[in-house]
Design an enzyme around this catalytic site. Structure first.
Site, PDB file in Angstrom:
ATOM      1  N   GLU A   7     -29.238 -96.534  65.160  1.00 14.72           N
ATOM      2  CA  GLU A   7     -27.865 -96.968  65.414  1.00 14.72           C
ATOM      3  C   GLU A   7     -26.944 -95.775  65.668  1.00 14.72           C
ATOM      4  O   GLU A   7     -26.120 -95.807  66.584  1.00 14.72           O
ATOM      5  CB  GLU A   7     -27.346 -97.806  64.247  1.00 14.72           C
ATOM      6  CG  GLU A   7     -25.943 -98.341  64.485  1.00 14.72           C
ATOM      7  CD  GLU A   7     -25.515 -99.394  63.480  1.00 14.72           C
ATOM      8  OE1 GLU A   7     -24.506-100.081  63.740  1.00 14.72           O
ATOM      9  OE2 GLU A   7     -26.186 -99.527  62.433  1.00 14.72           O
ATOM     10  N   HIS A  16     -24.162-101.930  61.820  1.00 13.53           N
ATOM     11  CA  HIS A  16     -25.212-102.799  61.284  1.00 13.53           C
ATOM     12  C   HIS A  16     -25.730-102.171  59.983  1.00 13.53           C
ATOM     13  O   HIS A  16     -25.892-102.871  58.990  1.00 13.53           O
ATOM     14  CB  HIS A  16     -26.327-102.984  62.310  1.00 13.53           C
ATOM     15  CG  HIS A  16     -27.285-104.073  61.950  1.00 13.53           C
ATOM     16  ND1 HIS A  16     -26.872-105.368  61.713  1.00 13.53           N
ATOM     17  CD2 HIS A  16     -28.630-104.064  61.763  1.00 13.53           C
ATOM     18  CE1 HIS A  16     -27.937-106.111  61.389  1.00 13.53           C
ATOM     19  NE2 HIS A  16     -29.009-105.343  61.421  1.00 13.53           N
ATOM     20  N   LYS A  32     -22.609-103.341  54.147  1.00 17.45           N
ATOM     21  CA  LYS A  32     -23.814-103.876  53.490  1.00 17.45           C
ATOM     22  C   LYS A  32     -24.113-103.139  52.194  1.00 17.45           C
ATOM     23  O   LYS A  32     -24.789-103.671  51.317  1.00 17.45           O
ATOM     24  CB  LYS A  32     -25.019-103.774  54.428  1.00 17.45           C
ATOM     25  CG  LYS A  32     -25.016-104.763  55.583  1.00 17.45           C
ATOM     26  CD  LYS A  32     -26.279-104.615  56.421  1.00 17.45           C
ATOM     27  CE  LYS A  32     -26.340-105.627  57.558  1.00 17.45           C
ATOM     28  NZ  LYS A  32     -25.340-105.368  58.609  1.00 17.45           N
ATOM     29  N   PHE A  69     -33.968-108.221  64.220  1.00 20.52           N
ATOM     30  CA  PHE A  69     -35.394-108.308  64.504  1.00 20.52           C
ATOM     31  C   PHE A  69     -35.574-109.167  65.759  1.00 20.52           C
ATOM     32  O   PHE A  69     -34.838-110.130  65.977  1.00 20.52           O
ATOM     33  CB  PHE A  69     -36.136-108.960  63.331  1.00 20.52           C
ATOM     34  CG  PHE A  69     -36.457-108.011  62.210  1.00 20.52           C
ATOM     35  CD1 PHE A  69     -36.236-106.653  62.306  1.00 20.52           C
ATOM     36  CD2 PHE A  69     -37.003-108.509  61.029  1.00 20.52           C
ATOM     37  CE1 PHE A  69     -36.548-105.795  61.264  1.00 20.52           C
ATOM     38  CE2 PHE A  69     -37.313-107.661  59.977  1.00 20.52           C
ATOM     39  CZ  PHE A  69     -37.088-106.302  60.088  1.00 20.52           C
ATOM     40  N   CYS A  77     -30.719-111.331  62.244  1.00 20.82           N
ATOM     41  CA  CYS A  77     -29.558-110.618  61.697  1.00 20.82           C
ATOM     42  C   CYS A  77     -28.374-110.558  62.644  1.00 20.82           C
ATOM     43  O   CYS A  77     -27.301-110.080  62.260  1.00 20.82           O
ATOM     44  CB  CYS A  77     -29.966-109.200  61.304  1.00 20.82           C
ATOM     45  SG  CYS A  77     -31.501-109.131  60.372  1.00 20.82           S
ATOM     46  N   HIS A 118     -27.202-107.372  52.716  1.00 20.06           N
ATOM     47  CA  HIS A 118     -27.512-107.836  54.071  1.00 20.06           C
ATOM     48  C   HIS A 118     -27.650-109.351  54.035  1.00 20.06           C
ATOM     49  O   HIS A 118     -28.628-109.873  53.518  1.00 20.06           O
ATOM     50  CB  HIS A 118     -28.808-107.179  54.545  1.00 20.06           C
ATOM     51  CG  HIS A 118     -29.074-107.360  56.014  1.00 20.06           C
ATOM     52  ND1 HIS A 118     -28.484-108.343  56.768  1.00 20.06           N
ATOM     53  CD2 HIS A 118     -29.891-106.676  56.866  1.00 20.06           C
ATOM     54  CE1 HIS A 118     -28.913-108.259  58.013  1.00 20.06           C
ATOM     55  NE2 HIS A 118     -29.761-107.249  58.093  1.00 20.06           N
TER      56      HIS A 118
END
Length: 402
Positions: free
Chosen positions: A305, A294, A326, A390, A162, A331
């Protein structure tokens, strides 16, 4: 060090087929998430996504090109065409040798993989198309962009889940800053909305069945999207000498690794990336007015976050605006940071902060100003764009108005 500016931007995503359409949707807080449409979708438990609906490749590409371009490559070429056209650049002679491409993607040619596994294992065929490998390889989009626009400088693809787009754009920035190139085409693309792509993500149990609600207490997971965004990064003096319109300046970049867990995010890793981007940009926390988060809509990401932002900004965190687009475009995995940079540029150029839509209930662990549901008109001079992947890989960009 050389300065880097953005002189072109292009996109195709669930909110729009170009930049003006996308920004209009962001200003209106429009949702691009709806029911998925592809073969065997009824076999999935997750049936929503931010899909580019009504897209017909034949309207843009000929039959030979379609045989060679996976959907993620098609999206990239469409976005690159818009960005390069806006920049007004023509790549020939010395400029061609000092211009390159760095793009981000996570899955690459997922539609090609899906179709060919189905052909071999379900339909029982023993042959696949001879272009399967060049169609599905992660660097396909970057290679086709370099060939179509005669870009002969450094060109490659970054695949860091990502954070792929932000890593790619950060590398493009550093190449210009160091003098390795004068112009870089950069951004990212993803087209993972196919049966295999969704089925794999279902296994992680991080997907929502109904909506993406970042930072809301009742959030229940992420929603995938697809599309691309591409930018022209150019050395400032080169752009000024030719009288180019400058959209924004890219002033800082940092990347860190959590070195902790393959899927669980780390506050410390994210905070170090945020602080590192500000340090690279020579910004103080109080200089930053907006962060494009994010903000995936998962329980773990959003609270981590927010905690990382609070850690990096201290008392100034209460003055920040932080939103997750998003909630509108989904996403885009490897392409997500690129589409989100559009919202950052809109904030700097138009003074419009894109909202976090779908926000329903305050969460004490996400107690920041998340610009809930409605866009906000605020003049800002400096912004950050976060991407946390990830594998514990973090990449944060810093931009200033010009």
């Amino acid at each position: 060090m050389k300065r880097i500016v953005i002189t072109g931007q292009g996109t195709i995503n669930a909110l729009g087929r170009n930049v003006p359409e996308t920004l209009e949707a962001m200003r209106e807080g429009r949702c691009g998430i709806s029911d998925l449409e592809f073969q065997d979708v009824e076999r999935l438990s997750i049936r929503i996504g931010a899909q580019v609906k009504g897209y017909e490749p034949e309207e843009t590409f000929n039959r030979q090109q379609i045989a060679l371009y996976d959907r993620f490559t098609q999206f990239t070429l469409i976005a690159a065409r818009e960005a390069i056209s806006q920049s007004g650049l023509t790549f020939s002679g010395e400029l061609a040798t000092r211009s390159g491409v760095v793009l981000g993607t996570s899955g690459g040619g997922m539609n090609t993989l899906d179709e060919n596994y189905r052909s071999v294992y379900e339909d029982g065929k023993n042959r696949v198309h001879p272009f399967v490998v060049p169609k599905l390889m992660n660097n396909a989009a970057a290679s086709h962009v370099s060939m179509e626009w005669n870009l002969k400088g450094p060109s490659f693809t970054v695949a860091t889940a990502c954070a792929s787009s932000n890593h790619a754009m950060g590398q493009a920035m550093q190449m210009i800053r160091s003098g390795m190139a004068d112009v870089m085409i950069t951004g990212g693309s993803e087209a993972m909305l196919c049966f295999g792509g969704i089925k794999a993500w279902e296994g992680l149990r991080v997907m929502s069945k109904d909506a993406c609600r970042p930072f809301s207490a009742n959030r229940n997971g992420m929603v995938q999207g697809e599309g691309a965004a591409v930018f022209v990064f150019e050395e400032f003096e080169h752009a000024r000498a030719r009288g180019a319109e400058i959209l924004a300046e890219v002033v800082g970049f940092a990347m860190t690794s959590d070195a902790a867990d393959i899927v669980m995010p780390s506050k410390q890793g994210a905070s170090r990336a945020i602080a590192g981007a500000m340090k690279d940009a020579r910004m103080n926390p109080e200089d930053v007015a907006y962060i494009n988060a994010h903000g995936t809509g998962t329980a773990a990401n959003d609270k981590t976050e927010c905690s990382a932002v609070a850690d990096a900004f201290g008392h100034h965190a209460d003055e920040l605006m932080i939103s997750s687009t998003k909630s509108m475009h989904g996403h885009l995995i490897g392409g997500t940071g690129a589409v989100e940079l559009l919202a950052c540029i809109m904030a700097l150029r138009e003074g419009v902060i894109a909202p976090t839509i779908g926000y329903e209930e305050p969460d004490p662990e996400c107690a920041l100003d998340v610009v809930p549901n409605v866009a906000r008109d605020v003049k800002v001079d400096a912004v950050l764009s976060n991407a946390f992947a990830f594998g514990g890989l973090n990449a944060v960009l810093a931009l200033r108005a010009t």
